[in-house]
Design an enzyme around this catalytic site. Structure first.
Site, PDB file in Angstrom:
ATOM      1  NE  ARG A   1      58.219 -25.954  10.467  1.00  0.00           N
ATOM      2  CZ  ARG A   1      57.163 -26.001  11.041  1.00  0.00           C
ATOM      3  NH1 ARG A   1      56.350 -24.888  11.367  1.00  0.00           N
ATOM      4  NH2 ARG A   1      56.301 -27.170  11.172  1.00  0.00           N
TER       5      ARG A   1
ATOM      6  CE1 TYR B   1      76.896 -13.528  -2.315  1.00  0.00           C
ATOM      7  CE2 TYR B   1      74.490 -13.724  -2.287  1.00  0.00           C
ATOM      8  CZ  TYR B   1      75.793 -14.039  -2.314  1.00  0.00           C
ATOM      9  OH  TYR B   1      76.082 -15.523  -2.282  1.00  0.00           O
TER      10      TYR B   1
ATOM     11  CG  ASP C   1      73.050  -7.352   2.862  1.00  0.00           C
ATOM     12  OD1 ASP C   1      73.951  -7.653   3.825  1.00  0.00           O
ATOM     13  OD2 ASP C   1      72.931  -8.165   1.943  1.00  0.00           O
TER      14      ASP C   1
ATOM     15  CE  LYS D   1      78.924 -14.654   2.957  1.00  0.00           C
ATOM     16  NZ  LYS D   1      78.108 -13.530   2.004  1.00  0.00           N
TER      17      LYS D   1
HETATM   18  C1  LIG Z   1      76.844 -13.714   1.246  1.00  0.00           C
HETATM   19  C2  LIG Z   1      76.044 -12.730   1.418  1.00  0.00           C
HETATM   20  C3  LIG Z   1      74.644 -12.940   1.264  1.00  0.00           C
HETATM   21  C4  LIG Z   1      73.832 -14.163   1.117  1.00  0.00           C
HETATM   22  O1  LIG Z   1      74.136 -14.841   2.279  1.00  0.00           O
HETATM   23  P1  LIG Z   1      74.232 -16.605   2.473  1.00  0.00           P
HETATM   24  O2  LIG Z   1      74.486 -16.769   3.781  1.00  0.00           O
HETATM   25  O3  LIG Z   1      75.481 -16.833   1.266  1.00  0.00           O
HETATM   26  O4  LIG Z   1      72.890 -17.036   1.752  1.00  0.00           O
HETATM   27  C5  LIG Z   1      73.721 -11.581   1.192  1.00  0.00           C
HETATM   28  N1  LIG Z   1      74.377 -10.273   1.202  1.00  0.00           N
HETATM   29  C6  LIG Z   1      75.688 -10.013   1.396  1.00  0.00           C
HETATM   30  C7  LIG Z   1      76.388  -8.606   1.295  1.00  0.00           C
HETATM   31  C8  LIG Z   1      76.538 -11.200   1.307  1.00  0.00           C
HETATM   32  O5  LIG Z   1      78.097 -11.102   1.173  1.00  0.00           O
END
Ligand SMILES: *Cc1c(COP(=O)(O)O)cnc(C)c1O
Length: 384
Positions: A54, A107, A179, A204
């Site tokens: 961890r 998101y 983000d 992604k």
């Molecule tokens: C998918 C997504 C998230 C969240 O990520 P997870 O891996 O699904 O927890 C946050 N920001 C954006 C822009 C996303 O497309």
């Protein structure tokens, strides 16, 4: 980093940063250290600093060093999901009574985290249109600790001037959190433009193959990096070794994938822009997009995400999603395969009734790297 000290370009770092050949065997790829604990040579005698996975794990360390190198930050950290990364960052930089400015397009899960979880812990938020810096200025309060932004945003592909927003945030003594999931560090590097923290859903584009859920943070400064790393260990939402390995493997081809995602998406956007069943195309690569000039300045290319509004409204938009064949109907994005979805009923259903609610006639596509002619043919038949 590799042994030699020559400056290295992005594609080189993507393949090598944090990933020297295994010292024991010469293995060219970082092994999956599928292990929880480490033998100590006498009490406290750690080999290489590892005591419990961890706190740190060699496969995760390789990914974390690679992430920091790609975003140009002091510290990279890998998490079990994008939302785990967001939660850890927010509960490091915010405390009860603090205020944060969040964008009016983001998101859905990010909005849910603010609206349904953090408010219960006494964190206040205001929603602003980050594309208009005056809107952000008006939302600032004496207790504002951070400004959060997505650019390009999900799902409306809005573009925010990151250097301008950094100035606004820092002028108010607040941190700028970006983000960077939609762009990836290959297309956009927010820290160079003034961001203090970069967030990724590595699920992604970074992973890139729709086979792993993961998240990442990169902190510009070592001090904040150390604080967030402390919370990562204290809160525990770490990436497992196999997941970290999958993301590392995905990152090696990030550059070539993003080039193809972007060129395919540009052609998809052009087709949609000339189609009579489409009332509006949202893609920063189109010259008529209101954020086109800023995107051209702060991004290397315009990315693989395209949204559009279907003439005929919600039912017509849902039908387009249902008729698509090569574009797989599904949530998520950023994989090699093309995906299509209806944000209002799928990814952004949790924003219904909020300032982040999305238009009902909106369709979002994640343009993959299949043959472009096949992708265009499928969209034509889906539009009918
Ligand atoms: C998918 C997504 C998230 C969240 O990520 P997870 O891996 O699904 O927890 C946050 N920001 C954006 C822009 C996303 O497309």
């Amino acid at each position: 980093m590799t042994e030699h000290q020559l400056p290295q370009g992005f594609e080189t770092l993507a393949i090598h940063a944090g990933q020297e050949a295994d010292p024991q065997t010469g293995a060219v790829v970082t092994p999956i250290y599928q292990v929880s604990t480490y033998k100590q040579d006498g009490v406290g005698g750690l080999r290489g600093g590892y005591e419990y996975s961890r706190s740190a794990n060699p496969t995760r360390t390789a990914l974390e060093e690679c992430l920091a190198a790609l975003e140009g930050g002091a510290r990279g950290l890998a998490f079990a999901s994008g939302l785990a990364a967001e939660d850890t960052l927010l509960r490091t930089i915010l405390k009860p009574g603090d205020h944060i400015v969040i964008p009016n397009d983001a998101y859905g899960g990010t909005f849910r985290l603010f609206a349904k979880v953090l408010t219960r812990w006494g964190v206040e938020f205001s929603v602003a249109n980050t594309q208009k810096l005056d809107d952000v200025r008006a939302a600032l309060r004496p207790n504002t600790r951070a400004v959060w932004v997505e650019t390009p945003s999900n799902p409306l592909l809005g573009i925010t001037d990151l250097a301008g927003l950094a100035e606004v945030a820092h002028g108010a003594g607040a941190l700028l959190v970006v983000d960077n999931t939609f762009a990836s560090p290959y297309l956009q590097q927010p820290i160079a433009l003034g961001a203090d923290a970069v967030v990724h859903s590595t699920t992604k584009y970074m992973g890139g193959h729709s086979d792993v859920v993961g998240g990442a943070l990169v902190l510009a400064e070592a001090g904040l990096g150390e604080e967030v790393a402390y919370h990562q260990n204290a809160m525990g939402a770490v990436s497992g070794p196999f997941d970290a390995w999958l993301v590392l493997r995905g990152i090696k081809t990030l550059g070539v994938r993003m080039d193809r995602h972007s060129s395919n998406a540009e052609k998809v956007a052009e087709l949609l822009a000339s189609h009579p069943k489409v009332s509006q195309v949202l893609y920063p690569g189109l010259p008529e997009h209101p954020g086109h000039d800023i995107a051209a300045k702060q991004m290397k290319a315009f990315g693989g995400m395209v949204s559009f509004r279907v003439a005929g409204g919600e039912e017509a938009a849902v039908e387009v999603c249902n008729r698509a064949q090569l574009f797989t109907l599904g949530e998520s994005l950023g994989g090699v395969e093309s995906l299509i979805e209806h944000p209002g009923r799928m990814t952004h259903a949790s924003a219904a009734g909020s300032p982040l609610e999305v238009p009902a006639d909106l369709v979002r596509v994640s343009v993959g790297i299949e043959s472009i002619d096949d992708l265009l043919a499928d969209l034509k038949q889906a539009l009918g």
